[in-house]
Motif scaffolding. Sequence first.
Motif, PDB file in Angstrom:
ATOM      1  N   THR A 154      18.786   4.183  -9.821  1.00 52.25           N
ATOM      2  CA  THR A 154      18.411   3.123  -8.709  1.00 52.25           C
ATOM      3  C   THR A 154      18.802   3.495  -7.419  1.00 52.25           C
ATOM      4  OG1 THR A 154      17.868   1.613 -10.521  1.00 52.25           O
ATOM      5  CG2 THR A 154      17.686   0.555  -8.562  1.00 52.25           C
ATOM      6  N   ALA A 155      20.071   3.072  -7.471  1.00 49.26           N
ATOM      7  CA  ALA A 155      20.903   2.878  -6.503  1.00 49.26           C
ATOM      8  C   ALA A 155      20.835   4.552  -4.905  1.00 49.26           C
ATOM      9  CB  ALA A 155      22.619   3.213  -6.383  1.00 49.26           C
ATOM     10  N   GLY A 156      20.116   5.392  -5.801  1.00 54.97           N
ATOM     11  CA  GLY A 156      19.403   6.952  -5.080  1.00 54.97           C
ATOM     12  C   GLY A 156      18.308   6.400  -4.096  1.00 54.97           C
ATOM     13  N   TYR A 157      17.951   5.503  -4.880  1.00 56.52           N
ATOM     14  CA  TYR A 157      16.130   5.379  -3.961  1.00 56.52           C
ATOM     15  C   TYR A 157      15.580   4.517  -2.790  1.00 56.52           C
ATOM     16  CZ  TYR A 157      13.662   7.383  -8.316  1.00 56.52           C
ATOM     17  OH  TYR A 157      13.105   8.827  -9.184  1.00 56.52           O
ATOM     18  N   LYS A 158      14.886   4.515  -2.180  1.00 55.15           N
ATOM     19  CA  LYS A 158      14.670   3.774  -1.062  1.00 55.15           C
ATOM     20  C   LYS A 158      13.840   2.748  -1.919  1.00 55.15           C
ATOM     21  CE  LYS A 158      15.006   6.060   3.042  1.00 55.15           C
ATOM     22  NZ  LYS A 158      13.684   7.103   3.981  1.00 55.15           N
ATOM     23  N   ILE A 159      12.893   1.497  -1.284  1.00 48.42           N
ATOM     24  CA  ILE A 159      12.862   0.536  -2.941  1.00 48.42           C
ATOM     25  C   ILE A 159      11.226   0.934  -2.491  1.00 48.42           C
ATOM     26  CG2 ILE A 159      11.937  -1.090  -0.423  1.00 48.42           C
ATOM     27  CD1 ILE A 159      12.172  -2.963  -2.296  1.00 48.42           C
ATOM     28  N   ASP A 160      10.789   1.778  -1.456  1.00 52.61           N
ATOM     29  CA  ASP A 160       9.025   2.303  -2.115  1.00 52.61           C
ATOM     30  C   ASP A 160       8.855   3.388  -2.898  1.00 52.61           C
ATOM     31  OD1 ASP A 160      10.664   3.878  -0.184  1.00 52.61           O
ATOM     32  OD2 ASP A 160       8.670   4.311   0.916  1.00 52.61           O
ATOM     33  N   GLU A 161      10.273   4.687  -2.748  1.00 59.73           N
ATOM     34  CA  GLU A 161      10.428   5.431  -3.543  1.00 59.73           C
ATOM     35  C   GLU A 161      10.705   4.650  -4.612  1.00 59.73           C
ATOM     36  OE1 GLU A 161      12.289   8.554  -0.919  1.00 59.73           O
ATOM     37  OE2 GLU A 161      13.683   7.327  -2.114  1.00 59.73           O
ATOM     38  N   TYR A 162      11.426   3.902  -5.141  1.00 61.70           N
ATOM     39  CA  TYR A 162      11.724   3.485  -6.256  1.00 61.70           C
ATOM     40  C   TYR A 162      10.617   2.831  -7.194  1.00 61.70           C
ATOM     41  CZ  TYR A 162      13.578  -0.006 -10.279  1.00 61.70           C
ATOM     42  OH  TYR A 162      13.373  -0.432 -10.858  1.00 61.70           O
ATOM     43  N   ILE A 163       9.118   1.884  -6.331  1.00 62.04           N
ATOM     44  CA  ILE A 163       8.822   1.121  -6.469  1.00 62.04           C
ATOM     45  C   ILE A 163       7.819   2.186  -6.943  1.00 62.04           C
ATOM     46  CG2 ILE A 163       7.083   0.053  -6.499  1.00 62.04           C
ATOM     47  CD1 ILE A 163       8.720  -1.521  -4.326  1.00 62.04           C
ATOM     48  N   ASN A 164       6.962   3.880  -6.695  1.00 66.70           N
ATOM     49  CA  ASN A 164       5.968   4.087  -7.329  1.00 66.70           C
ATOM     50  C   ASN A 164       6.736   5.089  -8.145  1.00 66.70           C
ATOM     51  OD1 ASN A 164       4.668   3.977  -4.436  1.00 66.70           O
ATOM     52  ND2 ASN A 164       6.281   5.183  -3.327  1.00 66.70           N
ATOM     53  N   GLU A 165       7.872   5.171  -8.190  1.00 68.85           N
ATOM     54  CA  GLU A 165       8.458   6.115  -9.093  1.00 68.85           C
ATOM     55  C   GLU A 165       8.125   4.691 -10.744  1.00 68.85           C
ATOM     56  OE1 GLU A 165      10.255   9.663 -11.352  1.00 68.85           O
ATOM     57  OE2 GLU A 165       9.757   8.623  -9.264  1.00 68.85           O
ATOM     58  N   LEU A 166       8.305   4.214 -10.697  1.00 67.27           N
ATOM     59  CA  LEU A 166       8.515   2.481 -11.679  1.00 67.27           C
ATOM     60  C   LEU A 166       6.321   2.710 -12.054  1.00 67.27           C
ATOM     61  CD1 LEU A 166       9.371   0.454 -13.081  1.00 67.27           C
ATOM     62  CD2 LEU A 166       9.003  -0.975 -11.306  1.00 67.27           C
ATOM     63  N   GLY A 167       5.629   2.933 -11.188  1.00 67.92           N
ATOM     64  CA  GLY A 167       4.705   2.932 -11.655  1.00 67.92           C
ATOM     65  C   GLY A 167       3.189   3.949 -12.157  1.00 67.92           C
ATOM     66  N   VAL A 176      16.632  -4.540 -11.998  1.00 65.52           N
ATOM     67  CA  VAL A 176      16.398  -4.954 -10.643  1.00 65.52           C
ATOM     68  C   VAL A 176      16.344  -6.178  -9.670  1.00 65.52           C
ATOM     69  CG1 VAL A 176      14.957  -4.436  -8.841  1.00 65.52           C
ATOM     70  CG2 VAL A 176      16.207  -2.355 -10.411  1.00 65.52           C
ATOM     71  N   ALA A 177      15.469  -6.986 -11.111  1.00 66.77           N
ATOM     72  CA  ALA A 177      15.538  -8.205 -10.393  1.00 66.77           C
ATOM     73  C   ALA A 177      16.508  -9.227 -10.382  1.00 66.77           C
ATOM     74  CB  ALA A 177      13.866  -8.874 -11.358  1.00 66.77           C
ATOM     75  N   GLY A 178      17.553  -9.153 -11.761  1.00 69.29           N
ATOM     76  CA  GLY A 178      19.107  -9.719 -11.191  1.00 69.29           C
ATOM     77  C   GLY A 178      19.440  -9.276 -10.349  1.00 69.29           C
ATOM     78  N   ALA A 179      19.395  -8.076  -9.754  1.00 71.19           N
ATOM     79  CA  ALA A 179      20.722  -7.223  -8.137  1.00 71.19           C
ATOM     80  C   ALA A 179      19.331  -8.379  -7.582  1.00 71.19           C
ATOM     81  CB  ALA A 179      20.249  -6.102  -8.748  1.00 71.19           C
ATOM     82  N   LEU A 180      18.481  -8.838  -7.482  1.00 63.75           N
ATOM     83  CA  LEU A 180      17.785  -9.934  -6.531  1.00 63.75           C
ATOM     84  C   LEU A 180      18.293 -10.742  -6.494  1.00 63.75           C
ATOM     85  CD1 LEU A 180      13.935  -8.050  -6.415  1.00 63.75           C
ATOM     86  CD2 LEU A 180      15.598  -7.395  -4.677  1.00 63.75           C
ATOM     87  N   SER A 181      18.562 -11.272  -7.116  1.00 60.50           N
ATOM     88  CA  SER A 181      18.547 -13.021  -7.622  1.00 60.50           C
ATOM     89  C   SER A 181      19.988 -12.869  -6.804  1.00 60.50           C
ATOM     90  CB  SER A 181      18.227 -13.499  -8.765  1.00 60.50           C
ATOM     91  OG  SER A 181      19.632 -14.657  -9.285  1.00 60.50           O
ATOM     92  N   ALA A 182      20.934 -11.630  -7.585  1.00 63.03           N
ATOM     93  CA  ALA A 182      22.698 -11.732  -7.262  1.00 63.03           C
ATOM     94  C   ALA A 182      22.573 -12.083  -5.252  1.00 63.03           C
ATOM     95  CB  ALA A 182      23.338 -10.410  -7.543  1.00 63.03           C
TER      96      ALA A 182
END
Length: 212
Positions: free
Chosen positions: A6-19, A33-39
């Motif tokens: 996860t740490a090696g992804y840019k946010i758009d890359e992560y979302i695209n991979e997730l999809g 990741v939602a937990g990390a965003l909360s923190a």
Amino acid sequence: MVIVNTAGYKIDEYINELGSKAPVPGGGGASAVAGALSAALAGMVCNLTVGKKSYIAVEDDVKRILEDMNKHMESFIRLSDKDAEVFYPLSQAYGFKPQNNEEKKLHEENMEKLLFNAAMVPLDIMKEAYSMLGTIDFLAKKGSKLAVSDAGVAVSMLRSAVCGAMMNVVINVKYMKDRIKAQNILDEASELLENTMNKADIIYREVLEVLL
């Protein structure tokens, strides 16, 4: 085996991979990741509070909370990567077709271990998230009023992290052969879910009332 970091992804890359149709990352990692965003949001509230004369009475507490939030962010990122690490072999094992009784026995034993591992990571995500609730409540009440909406978003993201992780606990324990162990895991997760939803909803509504 490919492990998503996860740490090696840019946010758009992560979302695209997730999809994509790739087995990882998936819902468990997304919950982390939602937990990390909360923190991260809670950390932002801290940073907007520290150094302000109006909040000098709670500055030491907020500084400690900021340190804790940084640790939580790191933990959630590790858990996101760990979820991919444990789920990938499970996704591969589902496609294995035993050719004889010996292979079937070994496959069943392997599946039991993989399902257990795949259930425990989202359970850890739930525990990590639940441990943050009291802190976010404190920030919503005592932190900078300019960032109270961010505290509300933080608790909303935290609730999503727990609800999402619960789904991944359930889907994995469902197929475990050891029903006693499976039920114990499910009972612990269910309690975390109920407590989190109740407390998070209260905090969220209190923040919303302040904003209205």
